[in-house]
Design a protein around this motif. Structure first.
Motif, PDB file in Angstrom:
ATOM      1  N   PHE A 253      40.000  27.751  32.406  1.00 46.37           N
ATOM      2  CA  PHE A 253      39.179  28.180  33.534  1.00 46.37           C
ATOM      3  C   PHE A 253      38.353  27.011  34.082  1.00 46.37           C
ATOM      4  CE2 PHE A 253      35.109  29.725  35.140  1.00 46.37           C
ATOM      5  CZ  PHE A 253      35.557  30.497  36.197  1.00 46.37           C
ATOM      6  N   TYR A 254      37.718  26.273  33.161  1.00 48.10           N
ATOM      7  CA  TYR A 254      36.888  25.152  33.619  1.00 48.10           C
ATOM      8  C   TYR A 254      37.747  24.042  34.214  1.00 48.10           C
ATOM      9  CZ  TYR A 254      33.222  27.651  31.242  1.00 48.10           C
ATOM     10  OH  TYR A 254      32.344  28.622  30.869  1.00 48.10           O
ATOM     11  N   LEU A 255      38.902  23.852  33.588  1.00 43.18           N
ATOM     12  CA  LEU A 255      39.827  22.850  34.128  1.00 43.18           C
ATOM     13  C   LEU A 255      40.257  23.217  35.549  1.00 43.18           C
ATOM     14  CD1 LEU A 255      42.440  21.789  31.456  1.00 43.18           C
ATOM     15  CD2 LEU A 255      41.142  20.331  33.002  1.00 43.18           C
ATOM     16  N   HIS A 256      40.607  24.491  35.699  1.00 36.69           N
ATOM     17  CA  HIS A 256      41.069  24.980  36.999  1.00 36.69           C
ATOM     18  C   HIS A 256      39.955  24.801  38.039  1.00 36.69           C
ATOM     19  CE1 HIS A 256      42.961  27.486  40.000  1.00 36.69           C
ATOM     20  NE2 HIS A 256      41.975  28.365  39.971  1.00 36.69           N
ATOM     21  N   VAL A 257      38.740  25.255  37.673  1.00 37.70           N
ATOM     22  CA  VAL A 257      37.622  25.149  38.614  1.00 37.70           C
ATOM     23  C   VAL A 257      37.316  23.674  38.905  1.00 37.70           C
ATOM     24  CG1 VAL A 257      35.160  25.565  38.928  1.00 37.70           C
ATOM     25  CG2 VAL A 257      36.628  27.360  37.985  1.00 37.70           C
ATOM     26  N   GLY A 258      37.338  22.846  37.832  1.00 42.12           N
ATOM     27  CA  GLY A 258      37.039  21.423  38.014  1.00 42.12           C
ATOM     28  C   GLY A 258      38.045  20.766  38.940  1.00 42.12           C
ATOM     29  N   CYS A 259      39.329  21.023  38.655  1.00 43.57           N
ATOM     30  CA  CYS A 259      40.406  20.400  39.438  1.00 43.57           C
ATOM     31  C   CYS A 259      40.311  20.842  40.903  1.00 43.57           C
ATOM     32  CB  CYS A 259      41.746  20.803  38.830  1.00 43.57           C
ATOM     33  SG  CYS A 259      43.130  19.981  39.572  1.00 43.57           S
ATOM     34  N   GLN A 260      40.133  22.156  41.115  1.00 45.31           N
ATOM     35  CA  GLN A 260      40.103  22.649  42.492  1.00 45.31           C
ATOM     36  C   GLN A 260      38.839  22.187  43.215  1.00 45.31           C
ATOM     37  OE1 GLN A 260      42.930  22.972  42.246  1.00 45.31           O
ATOM     38  NE2 GLN A 260      43.686  25.015  42.689  1.00 45.31           N
ATOM     39  N   SER A 261      37.725  22.028  42.465  1.00 41.55           N
ATOM     40  CA  SER A 261      36.500  21.570  43.124  1.00 41.55           C
ATOM     41  C   SER A 261      36.663  20.137  43.608  1.00 41.55           C
ATOM     42  CB  SER A 261      35.305  21.637  42.169  1.00 41.55           C
ATOM     43  OG  SER A 261      35.160  22.945  41.702  1.00 41.55           O
ATOM     44  N   ILE A 262      37.228  19.297  42.733  1.00 40.46           N
ATOM     45  CA  ILE A 262      37.474  17.905  43.144  1.00 40.46           C
ATOM     46  C   ILE A 262      38.414  17.897  44.345  1.00 40.46           C
ATOM     47  CG2 ILE A 262      38.503  15.693  42.458  1.00 40.46           C
ATOM     48  CD1 ILE A 262      37.668  16.440  39.565  1.00 40.46           C
ATOM     49  N   ALA A 263      39.484  18.692  44.241  1.00 37.59           N
ATOM     50  CA  ALA A 263      40.464  18.746  45.327  1.00 37.59           C
ATOM     51  C   ALA A 263      39.799  19.203  46.622  1.00 37.59           C
ATOM     52  CB  ALA A 263      41.603  19.697  44.961  1.00 37.59           C
ATOM     53  N   TYR A 264      38.916  20.190  46.501  1.00 35.66           N
ATOM     54  CA  TYR A 264      38.261  20.724  47.702  1.00 35.66           C
ATOM     55  C   TYR A 264      37.344  19.671  48.334  1.00 35.66           C
ATOM     56  CZ  TYR A 264      35.445  23.638  50.760  1.00 35.66           C
ATOM     57  OH  TYR A 264      34.801  24.144  51.854  1.00 35.66           O
ATOM     58  N   ILE A 265      36.564  18.985  47.488  1.00 36.33           N
ATOM     59  CA  ILE A 265      35.626  17.988  48.023  1.00 36.33           C
ATOM     60  C   ILE A 265      36.387  16.848  48.705  1.00 36.33           C
ATOM     61  CG2 ILE A 265      33.905  16.255  47.380  1.00 36.33           C
ATOM     62  CD1 ILE A 265      33.083  18.315  45.125  1.00 36.33           C
ATOM     63  N   VAL A 266      37.397  16.327  48.001  1.00 38.86           N
ATOM     64  CA  VAL A 266      38.210  15.259  48.598  1.00 38.86           C
ATOM     65  C   VAL A 266      38.934  15.789  49.844  1.00 38.86           C
ATOM     66  CG1 VAL A 266      40.110  13.643  48.202  1.00 38.86           C
ATOM     67  CG2 VAL A 266      38.493  14.129  46.369  1.00 38.86           C
ATOM     68  N   GLY A 267      39.411  17.028  49.735  1.00 36.74           N
ATOM     69  CA  GLY A 267      40.140  17.645  50.844  1.00 36.74           C
ATOM     70  C   GLY A 267      39.282  17.819  52.078  1.00 36.74           C
ATOM     71  N   VAL A 268      38.025  18.196  51.884  1.00 35.16           N
ATOM     72  CA  VAL A 268      37.137  18.357  53.038  1.00 35.16           C
ATOM     73  C   VAL A 268      36.881  16.994  53.688  1.00 35.16           C
ATOM     74  CG1 VAL A 268      34.777  18.937  53.735  1.00 35.16           C
ATOM     75  CG2 VAL A 268      36.080  20.499  52.308  1.00 35.16           C
ATOM     76  N   ALA A 269      36.740  15.961  52.848  1.00 35.28           N
ATOM     77  CA  ALA A 269      36.579  14.607  53.397  1.00 35.28           C
ATOM     78  C   ALA A 269      37.808  14.249  54.233  1.00 35.28           C
ATOM     79  CB  ALA A 269      36.367  13.602  52.276  1.00 35.28           C
ATOM     80  N   GLY A 270      38.981  14.545  53.690  1.00 37.97           N
ATOM     81  CA  GLY A 270      40.223  14.256  54.412  1.00 37.97           C
ATOM     82  C   GLY A 270      40.320  15.055  55.700  1.00 37.97           C
ATOM     83  N   TRP A 271      39.877  16.280  55.623  1.00 37.37           N
ATOM     84  CA  TRP A 271      39.898  17.151  56.788  1.00 37.37           C
ATOM     85  C   TRP A 271      38.978  16.590  57.879  1.00 37.37           C
ATOM     86  CZ3 TRP A 271      36.187  20.729  58.904  1.00 37.37           C
ATOM     87  CH2 TRP A 271      36.734  21.650  59.783  1.00 37.37           C
ATOM     88  N   GLY A 272      37.795  16.103  57.453  1.00 31.63           N
ATOM     89  CA  GLY A 272      36.856  15.504  58.398  1.00 31.63           C
ATOM     90  C   GLY A 272      37.459  14.301  59.107  1.00 31.63           C
ATOM     91  N   THR A 273      38.153  13.439  58.335  1.00 30.00           N
ATOM     92  CA  THR A 273      38.783  12.276  58.970  1.00 30.00           C
ATOM     93  C   THR A 273      39.831  12.740  59.978  1.00 30.00           C
ATOM     94  OG1 THR A 273      40.439  12.089  57.232  1.00 30.00           O
ATOM     95  CG2 THR A 273      38.454  10.742  56.979  1.00 30.00           C
ATOM     96  N   GLY A 274      40.488  13.866  59.666  1.00 26.55           N
ATOM     97  CA  GLY A 274      41.487  14.406  60.593  1.00 26.55           C
ATOM     98  C   GLY A 274      40.852  14.869  61.887  1.00 26.55           C
ATOM     99  N   LEU A 275      39.717  15.551  61.768  1.00 29.06           N
ATOM    100  CA  LEU A 275      39.020  16.006  62.985  1.00 29.06           C
ATOM    101  C   LEU A 275      38.625  14.823  63.849  1.00 29.06           C
ATOM    102  CD1 LEU A 275      36.559  18.876  62.071  1.00 29.06           C
ATOM    103  CD2 LEU A 275      38.855  18.994  63.030  1.00 29.06           C
ATOM    104  N   LYS A 276      38.144  13.766  63.167  1.00 30.82           N
ATOM    105  CA  LYS A 276      37.699  12.579  63.900  1.00 30.82           C
ATOM    106  C   LYS A 276      38.887  11.934  64.622  1.00 30.82           C
ATOM    107  CE  LYS A 276      34.344   9.058  63.858  1.00 30.82           C
ATOM    108  NZ  LYS A 276      35.128   8.033  64.518  1.00 30.82           N
ATOM    109  N   LEU A 277      40.004  11.813  63.894  1.00 32.39           N
ATOM    110  CA  LEU A 277      41.213  11.255  64.506  1.00 32.39           C
ATOM    111  C   LEU A 277      41.626  12.094  65.710  1.00 32.39           C
ATOM    112  CD1 LEU A 277      43.374  10.341  61.396  1.00 32.39           C
ATOM    113  CD2 LEU A 277      42.608   8.775  63.171  1.00 32.39           C
TER     114      LEU A 277
END
Ligand SMILES: *[C@@H]1O[C@H](CO)[C@@H](O)[C@H](O)[C@H]1NC(C)=O
Ligand SMILES: *[C@@H]1O[C@H](CO)[C@@H](O)[C@H](O)[C@H]1NC(C)=O
Ligand SMILES: *[C@@H]1O[C@H](CO)[C@@H](O)[C@H](O)[C@H]1NC(C)=O
Length: 412
Positions: A253-277
């Motif tokens: 459970f913690y692994l899943h939450v940890g992995c998805q949280s990291i993915a989400y944070i990095v993903g939102v950063a990536g999403w932001g760069t996409g909006l800017k582009l």
């Protein structure tokens, strides 16, 4: 039973820490691999013994311009390199001394003839209805030649610029060749974007963006491929298959939450760069890619809030929450993979990076398939021993986590 599993949790925490470390180092590795994907003209040595002091990664059509500019004589020596090309295509690079874009540009054209020799010639382009006839340019061209090797055409030329301006408008292009005749090039996508201005002294290119834009696009690609495209599927695999092992009970459970949280944070950063582009690219909109990206952000954010609002395992609504959580989760993964491939076709990086991503997805799918088989085997075996032992209350059958896992599997 419960107590015994708790003691295992300590071991689980150590396993979790190790797995997190693995996931992190994997993502660092992937980002290193992907950031070097950005083929750069600086790392390229032309095989002929010509050397060029300046170069620029052109933002479209896999093209690179290498040059030497002598401001006292106003002589410009260039190598225009166009990769990912076959022998049945022509390429062209042109300076437009009077305007921007294609009309009025002074082009250097090259392609392979049917007898295997390369033809390199000059063609002044007066209108959009050109068939690239040979003709004299408005400036002097000497040492014109072209090579085709390893799917790349390079045009070499020395140009005597009549204009004292050190900034030139340039255009580059590719199209099909039939017999010995050049055909009209595509009139959409990158083929109508491939123009810009180039400062011969500073090497800066602008108008369509140039290096800076390529770098931003690559960062956008790496962030999103690693987060949405790799970490999130790994997080889903952890949740689905690690919980079949009782020793991994709270750890998964913690692994899943940890992995998805990291993915989400990095993903939102990536999403932001996409909006800017997207906001910077006024002339061309990648509608499908953009729409899927926005849907992904919404679904991903929903998953984070759903985690905070989830009912207790034995709550009567937990079953419905689980269905919802899985539905959204799998949709996110499928949409992410689709959007990453859409991104590949927009960014058009070297083929091997697309292949590398396909390899990662194939490896994850392969693991999913055998883990699926193995968990089925475990579930069936557990059921058998429960029946054989005739235990009045199944060992774990009603436990929220594993109970749902089994139910899910029957539903699939
Ligand atoms: C290298 O330069 C020499 C002299 O300029 C020339 O004769 C030779 O053809 C060049 N070699 C290649 C591979 O271009
Ligand atoms: C020189 O360049 C400027 C700006 O690019 C242009 O307006 C002018 O017509 C050019 N002159 C010649 C002789 O090509
Ligand atoms: C294309 O041009 C080459 C060189 O001039 C010539 O040898 C060949 O026969 C031409 N092919 C066709 C189909 O015209």
């Amino acid at each position: 039973m419960r107590r015994c599993m708790r003691t295992n949790a300590d071991g689980g925490a150590a396993t979790m820490a190790r797995m997190l470390e693995l996931v992190l180092s994997l993502s660092v590795l992937m980002s290193m691999i992907f950031s070097s994907t950005a083929q750069s003209c600086k790392s390229y040595a032309l095989s002929s013994n010509k050397t060029f002091r300046a170069c620029n990664d052109l933002p479209y059509l896999n093209s690179y311009l290498h040059w030497n500019y002598d401001s006292s004589s106003n002589k410009l020596q260039i190598a225009y390199r166009h990769t990912g090309i076959t022998s049945s295509r022509w390429v062209a690079w042109a300076i437009n001394p009077t305007s921007t874009g294609m009309a009025g540009s002074q082009a250097l054209v090259a392609y392979q003839q049917t007898d295997g020799t390369m033809r390199a010639y000059t063609s002044p382009i007066s209108s959009y209805q050109t068939s690239l006839q040979e003709g004299k340019l408005s400036f002097d061209v000497s040492d014109l030649s072209a090579t085709l090797a390893n799917n790349e055409i390079i045009i070499f030329a020395t140009i005597g610029l009549s204009n004292t301006s050190t900034t030139v408008n340039h255009v580059w292009q590719d199209g099909a060749v039939s017999g010995n005749a050049t055909q009209v090039h595509a009139t959409s996508g990158a083929n109508v974007q491939s123009m810009g201005t180039l400062n011969l002294l500073s090497g800066e290119s602008s108008s369509t963006g140039g290096n800076d834009r390529i770098r931003k696009r690559n960062i956008h690609g790496v962030l999103n491929a690693v987060s949405w495209g790799i970490l999130m599927p790994i997080g889903a695999l952890i949740a689905r298959y690690l919980k079949a092992f009782k020793s991994a009970d709270p750890a998964w459970f913690y692994l899943h939450v940890g992995c998805q949280s990291i993915a989400y944070i990095v993903g939102v950063a990536g999403w932001g760069t996409g909006l800017k582009l997207g906001s910077e690219s006024a002339s061309i909109q990648y509608d499908a890619h953009r729409t899927i990206g926005i849907i992904l952000f919404c679904l991903g954010t929903l998953q984070v809030f759903a985690l905070l609002l989830r009912p207790k395992p034995d709550h009567k609504y937990r079953f419905y929450w689980n269905i919802y959580h899985h539905l959204v989760g799998y949709s996110v993964i499928i949409l992410s993979i689709i959007n990453i491939f859409k991104g590949f076709s927009i960014l058009n990086p070297d083929k091997k990076w697309k292949n590398a991503y396909i390899g990662v997805i194939a490896a994850l799918s392969f693991n999913a398939v055998w883990l699926e088989g193995y968990t089925w085997y475990l579930v069936v075996k557990r059921k058998r021993s429960e029946i054989a032992g005739k235990m009045p209350h199944g060992m774990n059958g009603s436990n929220g986590v594993n109970g749902f896992g089994a139910r899910q599997r029957q539903g699939v």
